[in-house]
Motif scaffolding. Sequence first.
Motif, mmCIF file in Angstrom:
data_model
loop_
_atom_site.group_PDB
_atom_site.id
_atom_site.type_symbol
_atom_site.label_atom_id
_atom_site.label_comp_id
_atom_site.label_asym_id
_atom_site.label_seq_id
_atom_site.Cartn_x
_atom_site.Cartn_y
_atom_site.Cartn_z
ATOM 1 N N ARG A 78 0.852 -1.191 0.000
ATOM 2 C CA ARG A 78 0.000 0.000 0.000
ATOM 3 C C ARG A 78 0.888 1.242 0.000
ATOM 4 O O ARG A 78 1.938 1.252 0.633
ATOM 5 N N ASP A 79 0.446 2.276 -0.676
ATOM 6 C CA ASP A 79 1.200 3.534 -0.694
ATOM 7 C C ASP A 79 0.980 4.289 0.608
ATOM 8 O O ASP A 79 -0.156 4.450 1.054
ATOM 9 N N LEU A 80 2.075 4.744 1.204
ATOM 10 C CA LEU A 80 1.989 5.588 2.395
ATOM 11 C C LEU A 80 2.031 7.066 2.021
ATOM 12 O O LEU A 80 1.468 7.898 2.708
ATOM 13 N N LEU A 81 2.734 7.363 0.935
ATOM 14 C CA LEU A 81 2.853 8.729 0.435
ATOM 15 C C LEU A 81 2.592 8.741 -1.063
ATOM 16 O O LEU A 81 2.977 7.803 -1.762
ATOM 17 N N PRO A 82 1.989 9.824 -1.576
ATOM 18 C CA PRO A 82 1.891 9.950 -3.033
ATOM 19 C C PRO A 82 3.286 10.238 -3.592
ATOM 20 O O PRO A 82 4.193 10.612 -2.855
ATOM 21 N N GLU A 83 3.467 10.052 -4.894
ATOM 22 C CA GLU A 83 4.763 10.348 -5.515
ATOM 23 C C GLU A 83 5.120 11.812 -5.289
ATOM 24 O O GLU A 83 4.270 12.700 -5.402
ATOM 25 N N HIS B 259 13.595 15.474 4.300
ATOM 26 C CA HIS B 259 12.213 15.669 3.879
ATOM 27 C C HIS B 259 11.280 15.151 4.965
ATOM 28 O O HIS B 259 11.478 14.062 5.484
ATOM 29 N N TYR B 260 10.265 15.929 5.282
ATOM 30 C CA TYR B 260 9.280 15.556 6.298
ATOM 31 C C TYR B 260 7.901 15.561 5.659
ATOM 32 O O TYR B 260 7.495 16.552 5.057
ATOM 33 N N TYR B 261 7.180 14.450 5.796
ATOM 34 C CA TYR B 261 5.877 14.322 5.155
ATOM 35 C C TYR B 261 4.797 13.828 6.103
ATOM 36 O O TYR B 261 3.898 13.107 5.705
ATOM 37 N N ALA B 262 4.849 14.195 7.347
ATOM 38 C CA ALA B 262 3.865 13.710 8.323
ATOM 39 C C ALA B 262 2.439 14.097 7.925
ATOM 40 O O ALA B 262 1.507 13.309 8.087
ATOM 41 N N ALA B 263 2.251 15.285 7.402
ATOM 42 C CA ALA B 263 0.915 15.754 7.052
ATOM 43 C C ALA B 263 0.325 14.983 5.863
ATOM 44 O O ALA B 263 -0.884 14.864 5.750
ATOM 45 N N GLU B 264 1.190 14.456 4.970
ATOM 46 C CA GLU B 264 0.705 13.781 3.770
ATOM 47 C C GLU B 264 0.602 12.269 3.914
ATOM 48 O O GLU B 264 0.178 11.579 2.997
ATOM 49 N N LEU B 265 0.999 11.709 5.063
ATOM 50 C CA LEU B 265 0.949 10.257 5.258
ATOM 51 C C LEU B 265 -0.484 9.751 5.236
ATOM 52 O O LEU B 265 -1.366 10.334 5.847
ATOM 53 N N GLN B 266 -0.689 8.665 4.523
ATOM 54 C CA GLN B 266 -1.990 8.012 4.523
ATOM 55 C C GLN B 266 -2.008 7.008 5.667
ATOM 56 O O GLN B 266 -0.963 6.547 6.109
ATOM 57 N N ILE C 164 1.868 -1.220 10.121
ATOM 58 C CA ILE C 164 2.863 -1.397 9.058
ATOM 59 C C ILE C 164 3.995 -2.261 9.595
ATOM 60 O O ILE C 164 4.510 -2.017 10.685
ATOM 61 N N THR C 165 4.385 -3.279 8.834
ATOM 62 C CA THR C 165 5.488 -4.144 9.256
ATOM 63 C C THR C 165 6.718 -3.999 8.367
ATOM 64 O O THR C 165 7.821 -4.308 8.790
ATOM 65 N N HIS C 166 6.547 -3.540 7.120
ATOM 66 C CA HIS C 166 7.659 -3.391 6.188
ATOM 67 C C HIS C 166 7.489 -2.084 5.416
ATOM 68 O O HIS C 166 6.370 -1.614 5.238
ATOM 69 N N VAL C 167 8.606 -1.541 4.937
ATOM 70 C CA VAL C 167 8.582 -0.318 4.130
ATOM 71 C C VAL C 167 9.395 -0.568 2.875
ATOM 72 O O VAL C 167 10.501 -1.098 2.931
ATOM 73 N N ARG C 168 8.831 -0.206 1.723
ATOM 74 C CA ARG C 168 9.541 -0.329 0.443
ATOM 75 C C ARG C 168 9.717 1.072 -0.134
ATOM 76 O O ARG C 168 8.779 1.862 -0.186
ATOM 77 N N LEU C 169 10.926 1.374 -0.583
ATOM 78 C CA LEU C 169 11.252 2.671 -1.170
ATOM 79 C C LEU C 169 11.434 2.488 -2.661
ATOM 80 O O LEU C 169 12.250 1.676 -3.100
ATOM 81 N N LYS C 170 10.651 3.234 -3.448
ATOM 82 C CA LYS C 170 10.782 3.187 -4.907
ATOM 83 C C LYS C 170 11.473 4.472 -5.352
ATOM 84 O O LYS C 170 11.069 5.570 -4.944
ATOM 85 N N ILE C 171 12.495 4.350 -6.189
ATOM 86 C CA ILE C 171 13.245 5.509 -6.684
ATOM 87 C C ILE C 171 13.102 5.553 -8.200
ATOM 88 O O ILE C 171 13.468 4.609 -8.891
ATOM 89 N N PHE C 172 12.571 6.653 -8.725
ATOM 90 C CA PHE C 172 12.416 6.844 -10.168
ATOM 91 C C PHE C 172 12.939 8.208 -10.543
ATOM 92 O O PHE C 172 12.584 9.184 -9.891
#
Length: 59
Positions: free
Chosen positions: A4-9, A18-25, A30-38
């Motif tokens: 599931r996405d936690l943050l939009p792109e 970078h801090y994105y507390a306000a934009e977190l869904q 949550i047990t795992h985190v995946r980071l996608k880099i494009f």
Amino acid sequence: MFWRDLLPEKKMEMDREHYYAAELQKPGPITHVRLKIFPEGSVSRLRPLCRSSVAKRTR
């Protein structure tokens, strides 16, 4: 496993924190985190800050 996405792109800048507390869904626990880099690049470190959702055991 379904991810599931936690943050939009987001467009990010180099050499910044970078801090994105306000934009977190809120998908629930949550047990795992995946980071996608494009496009492909590199990240020196990823530090997800979290709290345990498991109640503390009493002795």
